[in-house]
Design a protein around this motif. Sequence first.
Motif, short mmCIF file in Angstrom:
data_model
loop_
_atom_site.label_atom_id
_atom_site.label_comp_id
_atom_site.label_asym_id
_atom_site.label_seq_id
_atom_site.Cartn_x
_atom_site.Cartn_y
_atom_site.Cartn_z
N ASP A 184 56.77 54.17 67.36
CA ASP A 184 56.75 55.59 66.98
C ASP A 184 55.61 56.49 66.45
OD1 ASP A 184 59.31 55.38 68.03
OD2 ASP A 184 60.53 55.25 65.98
N GLY A 185 54.33 55.50 66.27
CA GLY A 185 53.45 56.11 65.58
C GLY A 185 53.31 55.98 63.96
N LYS A 186 54.00 55.32 63.39
CA LYS A 186 54.00 55.01 62.20
C LYS A 186 53.07 53.97 61.48
CE LYS A 186 58.46 56.89 60.75
NZ LYS A 186 59.57 56.61 61.93
N LYS A 187 52.57 54.06 60.33
CA LYS A 187 51.87 53.37 59.73
C LYS A 187 52.79 52.39 58.95
CE LYS A 187 47.26 53.01 57.63
NZ LYS A 187 46.26 53.89 56.90
N VAL A 188 52.70 51.19 59.35
CA VAL A 188 53.72 50.27 58.71
C VAL A 188 53.09 49.31 57.70
CG1 VAL A 188 55.52 48.57 59.21
CG2 VAL A 188 55.16 50.47 60.80
N GLY A 189 53.65 49.08 56.54
CA GLY A 189 53.48 47.89 55.80
C GLY A 189 54.60 46.86 55.55
N ILE A 190 53.96 45.60 55.36
CA ILE A 190 55.02 44.47 55.29
C ILE A 190 54.84 43.96 54.05
CG2 ILE A 190 56.01 42.39 56.25
CD1 ILE A 190 55.87 44.29 58.40
N LEU A 191 55.80 43.84 52.94
CA LEU A 191 55.71 43.19 51.76
C LEU A 191 56.40 41.59 52.05
CD1 LEU A 191 55.19 43.37 48.86
CD2 LEU A 191 57.19 44.12 48.36
N ALA A 192 55.62 40.92 52.00
CA ALA A 192 56.09 39.31 52.13
C ALA A 192 55.98 38.37 51.06
CB ALA A 192 54.92 38.84 53.34
N PHE A 193 57.07 37.31 51.09
CA PHE A 193 56.95 36.57 50.02
C PHE A 193 56.64 35.19 50.67
CE2 PHE A 193 59.64 40.18 48.77
CZ PHE A 193 59.13 40.41 47.35
N HIS A 194 56.55 35.02 52.03
CA HIS A 194 56.09 33.74 52.77
C HIS A 194 54.73 34.00 52.95
CE1 HIS A 194 60.36 33.51 53.33
NE2 HIS A 194 60.17 32.16 53.06
N ILE A 195 53.77 33.04 52.72
CA ILE A 195 52.36 33.28 52.81
C ILE A 195 51.87 33.47 54.50
CG2 ILE A 195 51.89 30.96 52.94
CD1 ILE A 195 49.29 31.95 50.80
N ASP A 196 52.66 32.64 55.15
CA ASP A 196 52.19 32.74 56.65
C ASP A 196 52.91 33.84 57.40
OD1 ASP A 196 54.78 31.65 56.15
OD2 ASP A 196 54.62 30.21 57.61
N PHE A 197 53.47 34.77 56.75
CA PHE A 197 54.47 35.75 57.37
C PHE A 197 53.42 37.03 57.90
CE2 PHE A 197 57.42 39.13 57.90
CZ PHE A 197 57.94 38.80 59.05
N ARG A 198 53.07 37.13 58.96
CA ARG A 198 52.23 38.33 59.30
C ARG A 198 52.89 38.99 60.59
NH1 ARG A 198 50.21 37.74 55.43
NH2 ARG A 198 47.94 37.00 54.75
N VAL A 199 52.76 40.33 60.69
CA VAL A 199 53.06 41.11 61.90
C VAL A 199 51.99 41.76 62.33
CG1 VAL A 199 54.60 42.85 62.76
CG2 VAL A 199 55.50 41.17 60.98
N LYS A 200 51.55 41.76 63.62
CA LYS A 200 50.38 42.27 64.13
C LYS A 200 50.38 43.85 64.15
CE LYS A 200 47.82 41.99 68.05
NZ LYS A 200 47.73 42.29 69.45
N GLY A 201 49.22 44.26 63.79
CA GLY A 201 49.50 46.00 63.90
C GLY A 201 49.99 46.67 62.40
N CYS A 202 50.31 45.60 61.52
CA CYS A 202 50.93 46.05 60.25
C CYS A 202 49.87 45.61 58.98
CB CYS A 202 52.36 45.46 59.99
SG CYS A 202 53.40 45.97 61.32
#
Length: 338
Positions: free
Chosen positions: A264-282
């Motif tokens: 949808d064209g949004k800039k997305v942030g992920i707040l992670a509490f697991h060190i290995d958790f990544r989402v591409k493009g965020c």
Amino acid sequence: MTKILKINPISPEPSKIKEAAEVIKNGGTVAFPTETVYGLGADALNLEAIRKVFKAKGRPSDNPLIVHISSIEDLRLISKRYSSAALALMDKFWPGPLTLILKKKKIVSEIVTGGLDTVAVRIPDNKIALSLIKMAGVPLVAPSANLSGRPSPTRAKDVAADLSGKVDVIIDGGKTRIGIESTVIDMTTSPPTLLRPGGLPVEEIEKVVGLVQRLSVSHEKEPAKSPGMKYRHYAPKARMVIVEGDSEAVQSDIRELAEKSLKDGKKVGILAFHIDFRVKGCITKYAGSRPGTVAGRLFDLLRAFDRDGVDLIISEPYGGEGLKLGIADRLKRAAGHK
Ligand code: AMP
Ligand code: MG
């Protein structure tokens, strides 16, 4: 004009503390570090000064302020009676991240207490804060030094971002040790009531006074006792949601929501509490997993997402007992319980 005063947190320079204390004595406003978050201080007995605090923060007038003192003796001025249980808590945990609600004396204005006949009080565990209160010679009101509703400041530059030009002095005394606000306990009820989980685990308090009742706080049904709790709080500018469920489902749901929002064209942030958790493009920020670490980073990361200009923050869930309870409360409020 706002003056920035850099003060050594380990051995505060007396001449600088004196300069800030003079501003307080003259009815001005001084932001200063405590062990929890930065506070915006003013003379708790000067109504004009207190009004400046509400105005600078844009704080609703029915949200009461915590009065900060430097010794238990100072309490005689503001509270007329308190139980032996309250005294036991003061003896054990002050100075520290514990705020007690006590019966107020007349001298404490209802402007401070949000119209209540009780006053919130604590002794902060920070050398700059303690010497400032001592040298000012008066109790200080000191709500968190942020614009009302924003994440609390854990560094002087966060204070400046919100309040530069609106307060007289900002003391830069480094990063605050704990990172979330004090635990608030109402000692005028029997048993005592937890009004806000925070830096001191409620389980520690129960070891001293026995059972402390929890309020089941939903955002619709508010406890009349603590008006401040009804406002959306600690919130980043971005929309924020917490994804709940068991941990594998959570991670795949977050991925799905993130990918949809990216499309949808949004800039997305992920707040992670697991060190290995990544989402591409965020933009992923890792808050840590140990509660001490998370508390220290949470508000800072929410502000960092805003500086990055993200539209949506998707958070892993976080919670549990002890300090985790206070962190979960801040996280949920930041997301407006979404
Ligand atoms: P802050 O100064 O931003 O850390 O917020 C202080 C919080 O303390 C308020 O939002 C209330 O929840 C609580 N508080 C302060 N005074 C009272 C009081 N007299 N009774 C109940 N809660 C209080
Ligand atoms: Mg606050």
